[in-house]
Design an enzyme around this catalytic site. Structure first.
Site, PDB file in Angstrom:
ATOM      1  N   ILE A 144       0.892  -1.164   0.000  1.00  0.00           N
ATOM      2  CA  ILE A 144       0.000   0.000   0.000  1.00  0.00           C
ATOM      3  C   ILE A 144       0.930   1.214   0.000  1.00  0.00           C
ATOM      4  O   ILE A 144       1.575   1.498   1.010  1.00  0.00           O
ATOM      5  CB  ILE A 144      -0.925   0.020   1.231  1.00  0.00           C
ATOM      6  CG1 ILE A 144      -1.866  -1.184   1.208  1.00  0.00           C
ATOM      7  CG2 ILE A 144      -1.730   1.317   1.273  1.00  0.00           C
ATOM      8  CD1 ILE A 144      -2.799  -1.257   2.393  1.00  0.00           C
ATOM      9  N   PRO A 145       1.053   1.924  -1.117  1.00  0.00           N
ATOM     10  CA  PRO A 145       2.148   2.898  -1.287  1.00  0.00           C
ATOM     11  C   PRO A 145       1.908   4.249  -0.622  1.00  0.00           C
ATOM     12  O   PRO A 145       1.783   5.289  -1.282  1.00  0.00           O
ATOM     13  CB  PRO A 145       2.231   3.027  -2.813  1.00  0.00           C
ATOM     14  CG  PRO A 145       0.838   2.783  -3.288  1.00  0.00           C
ATOM     15  CD  PRO A 145       0.274   1.734  -2.362  1.00  0.00           C
ATOM     16  N   CYS A 146       1.866   4.253   0.715  1.00  0.00           N
ATOM     17  CA  CYS A 146       1.672   5.500   1.441  1.00  0.00           C
ATOM     18  C   CYS A 146       2.878   6.435   1.297  1.00  0.00           C
ATOM     19  O   CYS A 146       2.771   7.626   1.596  1.00  0.00           O
ATOM     20  CB  CYS A 146       1.376   5.227   2.917  1.00  0.00           C
ATOM     21  SG  CYS A 146       2.623   4.268   3.774  1.00  0.00           S
ATOM     22  N   HIS A 147       4.004   5.908   0.793  1.00  0.00           N
ATOM     23  CA  HIS A 147       5.170   6.762   0.585  1.00  0.00           C
ATOM     24  C   HIS A 147       4.956   7.770  -0.530  1.00  0.00           C
ATOM     25  O   HIS A 147       5.726   8.728  -0.661  1.00  0.00           O
ATOM     26  CB  HIS A 147       6.411   5.903   0.270  1.00  0.00           C
ATOM     27  CG  HIS A 147       6.246   5.000  -0.914  1.00  0.00           C
ATOM     28  ND1 HIS A 147       5.622   3.773  -0.830  1.00  0.00           N
ATOM     29  CD2 HIS A 147       6.616   5.139  -2.217  1.00  0.00           C
ATOM     30  CE1 HIS A 147       5.623   3.197  -2.030  1.00  0.00           C
ATOM     31  NE2 HIS A 147       6.210   4.005  -2.890  1.00  0.00           N
TER      32      HIS A 147
END
Length: 281
Positions: A239-242
């Site tokens: 989950i690419p919260c970056h």
């Protein structure tokens, strides 16, 4: 030290001294490599030179990406014309746990966990029979297991590799097919799950602000709550919260360290650019 740890040390130095524009020799010194060896190892890891990589982390680059969100290029992503850019959206699905599955600290759950290596350091991955429930970058394996046990105090934790964990390793290596679709099995509030689903739709190599993500989740006025949900993301990278940054273009904080966030964003930007160049050739 692993190659990533050496590269991260150089990136940390560059971030703290960006106004002085550190030389190759200075970066190499902080990686404990010779300049020649550092240049070669960095190129192998990132696909671009250290100088080019640092350009991807500049405020100007971040602001340009944010402006592009409203451009024709974004429309192409939304209609699926760039499958590689929509890596997470196309290959990761999210399923919510039922209240019974996570009530009382996961008393009814068996959770398998193992460790792996990624381009961004060592990680712990944990899964139920349904899907991945945790992915955390780690520096200390014992502390990582203790944190997992604290999160799931009554679950049956089992140290074991699974087919799901092997899928995660292939995902990091980009060695997968549509049949490898990765399933996540997560506990969270309905709002958190909506924010995490919105994160999956941010294409690789692009950025969003907290306000843009709140809008995408249909809760434009809940910017602060969106930020809290992003910070609570239990599954790093998948989950690419970056890919969420501040309105100013500054990268901001990250659950697994600001240096790792910079490494993730620069690495993805290099991959996207190399893909565009290859298609144009």
């Amino acid at each position: 030290m692993t190659d990533y740890q050496r590269i991260a040390a150089a990136l940390a130095y560059a971030g703290a001294n960006f106004q002085d524009q550190p030389s190759l020799e200075q970066l190499a010194e902080h990686a404990h490599w010779s300049p020649f060896h550092f240049q070669r190892k960095f190129q192998e890891w990132a696909g671009v030179s250290p100088k080019k990589f640092l350009q991807y982390l500049s405020l100007a680059h971040a602001k340009r990406l944010l402006r592009q969100h409203a451009s024709v290029a974004e429309a192409a992503y939304e209609t699926g014309l760039s499958g590689t850019g929509r890596l997470h959206d196309l290959f990761v699905t999210l399923e919510a746990m039922t209240p019974g599955e996570y009530r009382h600290g996961g008393a009814a759950l068996a959770i398998a966990y193992s460790f792996g290596e990624s381009p961004f350091g060592r990680y712990l991955v944990a899964s139920t029979a349904t899907g991945i429930c945790k992915l955390a970058f780690v520096d200390d394996e014992d502390l990582a297991v203790a944190a997992l046990r604290q999160e799931w105090p009554h679950a049956n934790l089992i140290a074991a590799d699974t087919a799901l964990h092997a899928q995660v390793a292939r995902f990091f290596a980009r060695d997968f097919t549509p049949a490898d679709r990765l399933h996540l099995h997560l506990k969270g509030t309905p709002f958190q799950l909506k924010i995490w689903e919105s994160l999956l739709r941010i294409p690789e190599g692009e950025l969003r602000t907290y306000a843009q993500l709140a809008d995408a989740a249909g809760s434009g006025s809940a910017v602060r709550a969106a930020g809290t949900a992003i910070g609570a993301n239990p599954v790093g990278y998948l989950i690419p919260c970056h890919r969420v940054i501040r309105q100013t273009g500054a990268l901001g904080q990250y659950r697994w360290g600001s240096v790792r966030k910079a490494a993730l964003l620069g690495w993805e930007a290099a991959r996207v650019e190399s893909g565009l160049l290859a298609r144009a050739a």
